[in-house]
Enzyme design. Structure first.
Site, PDB file in Angstrom:
ATOM      1  N   ALA A 152      -7.638  -5.120  17.306  1.00 36.75           N
ATOM      2  CA  ALA A 152      -7.009  -4.572  16.097  1.00 36.75           C
ATOM      3  C   ALA A 152      -7.426  -3.139  15.835  1.00 36.75           C
ATOM      4  O   ALA A 152      -6.772  -2.438  15.049  1.00 36.75           O
ATOM      5  CB  ALA A 152      -7.351  -5.447  14.895  1.00 36.75           C
ATOM      6  N   ASN A 198      -2.664 -10.022   5.155  1.00 34.74           N
ATOM      7  CA  ASN A 198      -3.154  -9.538   6.447  1.00 34.74           C
ATOM      8  C   ASN A 198      -3.654 -10.694   7.314  1.00 34.74           C
ATOM      9  O   ASN A 198      -3.367 -10.771   8.513  1.00 34.74           O
ATOM     10  CB  ASN A 198      -4.312  -8.549   6.242  1.00 34.74           C
ATOM     11  N   ASP A 231      -9.798  -8.567   9.041  1.00 40.08           N
ATOM     12  CA  ASP A 231      -8.739  -9.538   8.760  1.00 40.08           C
ATOM     13  C   ASP A 231      -8.195 -10.151  10.042  1.00 40.08           C
ATOM     14  O   ASP A 231      -7.849 -11.342  10.077  1.00 40.08           O
ATOM     15  CB  ASP A 231      -7.615  -8.873   7.959  1.00 40.08           C
ATOM     16  N   LEU A 261     -20.296  -8.238  13.182  1.00 40.56           N
ATOM     17  CA  LEU A 261     -21.246  -7.165  13.493  1.00 40.56           C
ATOM     18  C   LEU A 261     -20.576  -5.934  14.071  1.00 40.56           C
ATOM     19  O   LEU A 261     -21.229  -5.118  14.719  1.00 40.56           O
ATOM     20  CB  LEU A 261     -22.290  -7.689  14.489  1.00 40.56           C
ATOM     21  N   ASP A 321       0.843  -1.192   0.000  1.00 40.57           N
ATOM     22  CA  ASP A 321       0.000   0.000   0.000  1.00 40.57           C
ATOM     23  C   ASP A 321       0.881   1.244   0.000  1.00 40.57           C
ATOM     24  O   ASP A 321       1.754   1.397   0.866  1.00 40.57           O
ATOM     25  CB  ASP A 321      -0.906   0.024   1.234  1.00 40.57           C
ATOM     26  N   LYS A 357      -5.516  -8.677   1.571  1.00 41.57           N
ATOM     27  CA  LYS A 357      -6.283  -9.412   2.577  1.00 41.57           C
ATOM     28  C   LYS A 357      -5.644 -10.763   2.905  1.00 41.57           C
ATOM     29  O   LYS A 357      -5.672 -11.202   4.054  1.00 41.57           O
ATOM     30  CB  LYS A 357      -7.727  -9.597   2.108  1.00 41.57           C
ATOM     31  N   GLY A 358      -5.078 -11.420   1.911  1.00 44.02           N
ATOM     32  CA  GLY A 358      -4.434 -12.698   2.186  1.00 44.02           C
ATOM     33  C   GLY A 358      -3.288 -12.555   3.159  1.00 44.02           C
ATOM     34  O   GLY A 358      -3.203 -13.267   4.165  1.00 44.02           O
ATOM     35  N   ASP A 380      -8.627   2.989  14.625  1.00 44.66           N
ATOM     36  CA  ASP A 380      -8.534   2.630  13.213  1.00 44.66           C
ATOM     37  C   ASP A 380      -9.138   1.234  13.046  1.00 44.66           C
ATOM     38  O   ASP A 380      -8.616   0.266  13.599  1.00 44.66           O
ATOM     39  CB  ASP A 380      -7.073   2.638  12.751  1.00 44.66           C
TER      40      ASP A 380
END
Length: 313
Positions: free
Chosen positions: A285, A41, A255, A223, A11, A38-39, A249
């Site tokens: 997280a 992470n 993830d 949720l 990123d 995503k993988g 954040d």
């Protein structure tokens, strides 16, 4: 062993006064580089949640470039074996992210090598695996093939259907769902999947149960601050609360949840216990910036669980 097959990105983040309009150039004082996808992470989240109790390996694709080398090194530094990653004559996946003063962002993702990811080399890994973790940032056909391989090997397949594919080839999506043991979605993704498979768009446990029956899988719906809900293929309904936190954040929460869930399942925890650990991991997280940097350790998860239950920490 936990095998993760999915995306690996780098990123590039620029903080700007405002998001540029078409044709406009906006200057940023500098840029930041973070590791993502995503993988990757979820692999790092699983490795931290397992803390060596279960090895984690990452399969997918990076480019034959410095970013690919950096991505491999980052995975290894975070306890994930990157050796199954393929190297292609294509650029490593990159997300270009502009973030304005109000916290709004505009993101362009160049898939690069992720679009070439193939599950061909998963066979030997799955022979020693307990859990296979999948997401949707690599091609649908590759994810479906990986899921089929996992099912045939008797491995528990955990699918985070994120992002939900737009206008997918439905036989391929159906094959993917049929090979899935645990399907993880947020509320928006559950709505989108209902639309794709022809189920009524209604929130709540009855919707989850309908998805579980349609997909023949345990369905987990995250949720946010309310925790997570699950409907099992056996008709059981579960609800686990989130850990109350003041988030700074939320980027990596989903993830972290999936990675911790995979770690719990790989350790053969009952689904309810694995969900409780995952919900705590997702909440923790939110207390730090960055999807990977914020993933909590096993010690932090266990301490939070003890605090919740009133046990001495």
């Amino acid at each position: 062993m936990i095998v993760v097959f999915g995306s690996v990105n780098v990123d590039l983040v620029a903080r700007v006064s405002r998001i540029p309009r078409p044709g406009e150039t906006v200057l940023a004082p500098t840029h930041e580089r973070h590791h993502g996808g995503k993988g990757a992470n979820q692999a790092i989240a699983a490795a931290r949640a397992a803390d060596g109790a279960i090895p984690v390996v990452m399969a997918g694709a990076v480019g034959d470039d410095p970013l690919g080398e950096a991505a491999r090194a980052n995975l290894a530094a975070n306890g994930v074996d990157p050796s199954p990653l393929e190297t292609h004559d294509a650029p490593t996946g990159v997300a270009f992210i502009a973030v304005d003063d109000e916290g709004e962002n505009a993101i362009t993702v160049a898939s690069g090598a992720n679009a070439l990811a193939r599950p061909d080399g998963l066979g030997p890994l799955l022979a020693d695996a307990e859990v296979l973790v999948l997401q949707m940032e690599v091609p649908l056909a590759a994810v479906a093939a990986a899921a089929r391989m996992g099912a045939e090997a008797g491995v528990r397949v955990v699918l985070n259907l994120a992002p939900v594919p737009i206008d997918p080839h439905m036989p391929t999506l159906d094959a993917l769902l049929a090979a899935t043991d645990v399907l993880v979605l947020n509320g928006h993704e559950a709505d989108a999947l209902c639309a794709l498979v022809g189920l009524p768009d209604r929130d709540g446990p009855s919707r989850d149960a309908a998805l579980a029956a349609r997909c023949a899988a345990d369905v987990v719906v995250t949720l946010g601050a309310a925790g997570a809900r699950a409907a099992t293929r056996g008709g059981e309904s579960l609800l686990v609360p989130a850990l109350p936190v003041d988030p700074v954040d939320t980027t990596g929460a989903g993830d972290a949840f999936v990675g911790a869930l995979a770690a719990g399942l790989a350790e053969d925890l009952p689904l309810a216990d694995a969900l409780a650990r995952a919900a705590v991991a997702g909440a923790l997280a939110c207390l730090a910036f960055g999807a990977q940097a914020a993933s909590p350790t096993r010690a932090a998860i266990e301490a939070a669980l003890r605090t919740r239950t009133g046990e001495p920490s």
